[in-house]
Design an enzyme around this catalytic site. Structure first.
Site, PDB file in Angstrom:
ATOM      1  N   LYS A  34      36.408  43.168  51.894  1.00 40.63           N
ATOM      2  CA  LYS A  34      35.536  44.345  52.066  1.00 40.63           C
ATOM      3  C   LYS A  34      34.146  43.961  52.564  1.00 40.63           C
ATOM      4  CE  LYS A  34      33.990  48.281  49.239  1.00 40.63           C
ATOM      5  NZ  LYS A  34      33.916  48.780  47.845  1.00 40.63           N
ATOM      6  N   THR A 123      40.600  33.793  35.419  1.00 42.77           N
ATOM      7  CA  THR A 123      39.470  32.977  34.961  1.00 42.77           C
ATOM      8  C   THR A 123      39.593  32.604  33.483  1.00 42.77           C
ATOM      9  OG1 THR A 123      37.105  33.190  34.400  1.00 42.77           O
ATOM     10  CG2 THR A 123      38.260  35.210  34.781  1.00 42.77           C
ATOM     11  N   ASP A 124      38.957  31.513  33.100  1.00 42.31           N
ATOM     12  CA  ASP A 124      38.918  31.113  31.679  1.00 42.31           C
ATOM     13  C   ASP A 124      38.197  32.147  30.818  1.00 42.31           C
ATOM     14  OD1 ASP A 124      36.309  30.617  32.622  1.00 42.31           O
ATOM     15  OD2 ASP A 124      36.240  28.527  31.946  1.00 42.31           O
ATOM     16  N   GLU A 125      37.377  33.008  31.467  1.00 40.70           N
ATOM     17  CA  GLU A 125      36.563  33.947  30.697  1.00 40.70           C
ATOM     18  C   GLU A 125      37.401  35.026  30.010  1.00 40.70           C
ATOM     19  OE1 GLU A 125      32.851  35.128  32.453  1.00 40.70           O
ATOM     20  OE2 GLU A 125      32.847  33.420  33.816  1.00 40.70           O
ATOM     21  N   TYR A 147      32.884  42.102  33.060  1.00 35.73           N
ATOM     22  CA  TYR A 147      33.572  41.324  34.103  1.00 35.73           C
ATOM     23  C   TYR A 147      34.878  40.758  33.588  1.00 35.73           C
ATOM     24  CZ  TYR A 147      34.880  37.070  36.616  1.00 35.73           C
ATOM     25  OH  TYR A 147      35.601  36.081  37.254  1.00 35.73           O
ATOM     26  N   LYS A 151      38.787  41.513  34.536  1.00 37.16           N
ATOM     27  CA  LYS A 151      39.690  40.440  35.006  1.00 37.16           C
ATOM     28  C   LYS A 151      40.912  40.354  34.093  1.00 37.16           C
ATOM     29  CE  LYS A 151      39.534  37.769  37.837  1.00 37.16           C
ATOM     30  NZ  LYS A 151      40.017  37.795  39.244  1.00 37.16           N
TER      31      LYS A 151
HETATM   32  P1  NAD Z   1      32.921  35.921  45.250  1.00 42.91           P
HETATM   33  O1  NAD Z   1      32.156  36.978  44.540  1.00 42.91           O
HETATM   34  O2  NAD Z   1      32.188  34.824  45.936  1.00 42.91           O
HETATM   35  O3  NAD Z   1      33.861  36.585  46.350  1.00 42.91           O
HETATM   36  C1  NAD Z   1      34.592  37.765  46.122  1.00 42.91           C
HETATM   37  C2  NAD Z   1      35.080  38.277  47.478  1.00 42.91           C
HETATM   38  O4  NAD Z   1      35.855  39.465  47.245  1.00 42.91           O
HETATM   39  C3  NAD Z   1      33.955  38.648  48.441  1.00 42.91           C
HETATM   40  O5  NAD Z   1      34.230  38.141  49.725  1.00 42.91           O
HETATM   41  C4  NAD Z   1      33.977  40.167  48.452  1.00 42.91           C
HETATM   42  O6  NAD Z   1      33.532  40.736  49.670  1.00 42.91           O
HETATM   43  C5  NAD Z   1      35.453  40.452  48.202  1.00 42.91           C
HETATM   44  N1  NAD Z   1      35.684  41.777  47.623  1.00 42.91           N
HETATM   45  C6  NAD Z   1      35.033  42.321  46.550  1.00 42.91           C
HETATM   46  N2  NAD Z   1      35.506  43.564  46.340  1.00 42.91           N
HETATM   47  C7  NAD Z   1      36.482  43.789  47.263  1.00 42.91           C
HETATM   48  C8  NAD Z   1      37.353  44.886  47.532  1.00 42.91           C
HETATM   49  N3  NAD Z   1      37.294  46.009  46.808  1.00 42.91           N
HETATM   50  N4  NAD Z   1      38.238  44.774  48.540  1.00 42.91           N
HETATM   51  C9  NAD Z   1      38.291  43.638  49.297  1.00 42.91           C
HETATM   52  N5  NAD Z   1      37.490  42.574  49.092  1.00 42.91           N
HETATM   53  C10 NAD Z   1      36.591  42.653  48.084  1.00 42.91           C
HETATM   54  O7  NAD Z   1      33.935  35.373  44.158  1.00 42.91           O
HETATM   55  P2  NAD Z   1      34.525  33.912  43.924  1.00 42.91           P
HETATM   56  O8  NAD Z   1      33.592  33.167  43.067  1.00 42.91           O
HETATM   57  O9  NAD Z   1      34.961  33.353  45.223  1.00 42.91           O
HETATM   58  O10 NAD Z   1      35.797  34.269  43.022  1.00 42.91           O
HETATM   59  C11 NAD Z   1      37.060  34.539  43.633  1.00 42.91           C
HETATM   60  C12 NAD Z   1      38.073  34.809  42.541  1.00 42.91           C
HETATM   61  O11 NAD Z   1      38.189  33.677  41.676  1.00 42.91           O
HETATM   62  C13 NAD Z   1      37.722  35.999  41.644  1.00 42.91           C
HETATM   63  O12 NAD Z   1      38.893  36.719  41.373  1.00 42.91           O
HETATM   64  C14 NAD Z   1      37.167  35.343  40.379  1.00 42.91           C
HETATM   65  O13 NAD Z   1      37.380  36.156  39.248  1.00 42.91           O
HETATM   66  C15 NAD Z   1      37.999  34.068  40.332  1.00 42.91           C
HETATM   67  N6  NAD Z   1      37.356  32.949  39.631  1.00 42.91           N
HETATM   68  C16 NAD Z   1      36.105  32.541  39.991  1.00 42.91           C
HETATM   69  C17 NAD Z   1      35.516  31.458  39.348  1.00 42.91           C
HETATM   70  C18 NAD Z   1      34.142  30.965  39.745  1.00 42.91           C
HETATM   71  O14 NAD Z   1      33.603  30.072  39.073  1.00 42.91           O
HETATM   72  N7  NAD Z   1      33.537  31.471  40.818  1.00 42.91           N
HETATM   73  C19 NAD Z   1      36.212  30.791  38.330  1.00 42.91           C
HETATM   74  C20 NAD Z   1      37.503  31.230  37.993  1.00 42.91           C
HETATM   75  C21 NAD Z   1      38.057  32.306  38.661  1.00 42.91           C
END
Ligand code: NAD
Length: 324
Positions: A34, A123-125, A147, A151
């Site tokens: 998005k 996620t671990d959260e 959040y 999740k």
């Molecule tokens: P981020 O916030 O950097 O990226 C999220 C992406 O999703 C963005 O590009 C955004 O534009 C897109 N997005 C958001 N809403 C949308 C929608 N409605 N439709 C289409 N696209 C949409 O997140 P991240 O850190 O890259 O995390 C990615 C995934 O990994 C998430 O599901 C997060 O819960 C999980 N995660 C992240 C971490 C971390 O440390 N960052 C750890 C464990 C799990």
């Protein structure tokens, strides 16, 4: 294989897409994103010319778009989410919409079109805080922030589609990630970019909250392993390579940028701040042969160097988001 990568313009999803497209295996990738405040097409610049990449700007909650897009894909790797805990404390609506409703839209379409595999990136959260020891995959979820609750909802929904409909779902639950292209509101890029500029950094409360850290390359390798070899209906933990308090992390970033503690400002703690997360990831190591490759000291030094060398990437993002 043709893989639909949701959220593929974000931090982790873009790393996954870039890795797939530079791999000799030759898989094709469709990114559905998005482009919210943290989605950025520049994150895909290194692979923008790949004939194997298709980019679609759109919302995972848009059932018509998703329905049109999914046929022809062998797998979905679902990263798209609202991800910043602080924002979810301020307003949770977008988190429920994207993380829960959006996941349901994708699961329904995957079922309707017979997609071979659905990898849900969690996620671990979702377990909530743990004072001592580590969580195992079968333990109950007890999220404590909007959040992580959203999740957890999507995580359980994905597993329910396996139990109810037999959809081939696998779930990963990973520790905190760090690395290049992370939106500069999260602690490591925020602290790094502020410190590079000699600006203060905000440390929540007493700074003793504990997090595990994993380089984004290792997380993406684990997700890919689960995509190709995970067992349907199973959950796989991906733990960190370092466990640090936020204060210790701040100390490492001060050292890496040559700054002192005078730049660290203690601020009021986040509401409901989880004290500690920790995962037991024996299962993915023993059953799928996963092992992280990036040790924390090297990974952090490389990450700080990346932000030092890529001001043109993060300066406009910080300005647009009015980040300090
Ligand atoms: P981020 O916030 O950097 O990226 C999220 C992406 O999703 C963005 O590009 C955004 O534009 C897109 N997005 C958001 N809403 C949308 C929608 N409605 N439709 C289409 N696209 C949409 O997140 P991240 O850190 O890259 O995390 C990615 C995934 O990994 C998430 O599901 C997060 O819960 C999980 N995660 C992240 C971490 C971390 O440390 N960052 C750890 C464990 C799990």
């Amino acid at each position: 294989m043709k893989i639909l990568v949701t959220g593929g313009a974000g931090f982790i999803g873009s790393n996954y897409a870039r890795t797939q497209l530079s791999d000799a295996r030759g898989d094709a990738v469709t990114v559905l994103d998005k482009l919210t405040y943290c989605g950025n097409r520049d994150n895909l610049a290194p692979v923008a010319d790949s004939p194997r990449l298709t980019f679609v700007e759109g919302d995972i909650c848009d059932a018509d778009l998703v329905d049109e897009l999914i046929p022809g894909h062998d797998a979905i790797v679902h990263f798209a989410a609202e991800t910043h805990v602080d924002r979810s404390v301020r307003t949770a609506a977008g988190f429920v919409r994207t993380n829960v409703l959006g996941t349901q839209v994708l699961l329904d379409a995957a079922l309707r079109h017979g997609v071979g595999r659905f990898v849900h990136v969690s996620t671990d959260e979702v377990y909530g805080s743990i004072e001592h020891g580590t969580w195992r995959e079968e333990q109950p979820l007890a999220p404590r922030s909007p959040y992580s609750a959203a999740k957890a909802g999507s995580d359980l929904l994905a597993l329910a589609y396996h139990a109810t409909h037999g959809l081939d779902v696998v779930v990963t639950r990973c520790a905190n990630n760090y690395g290049p292209y992370q939106f500069p509101e999260k602690i490591i890029p925020l602290f790094t970019t502020n410190l590079l500029d000699g600006l203060p950094v905000p440390l929540y409360g007493d700074g003793t909250q504990v997090r595990e850290w994993l380089h984004v390359d290792d997380h993406c390798a684990a997700v890919d392993l689960v995509l190709r070899r995970g067992r349907p209906g199973e959950v796989y933990h991906v733990g960190g390579t370092a466990e640090l308090t936020n204060r210790e992390l701040a100390g490492r970033l001060l050292a890496a940028t040559g700054r002192g503690w005078d730049l660290v400002r203690t601020v009021a703690d986040r509401k409901g701040h989880d004290r500690r997360y920790a995962l037991d990831d024996t299962k993915i190591r023993e059953r799928l042969g996963y092992a992280p490759r990036v040790d924390f000291a090297t990974g952090l030094a490389d990450t700080v160097a990346w932000y030092r060398d890529h001001r043109a990437w993060w300066e406009p993002l910080k300005k647009a988001a009015a980040l300090p």
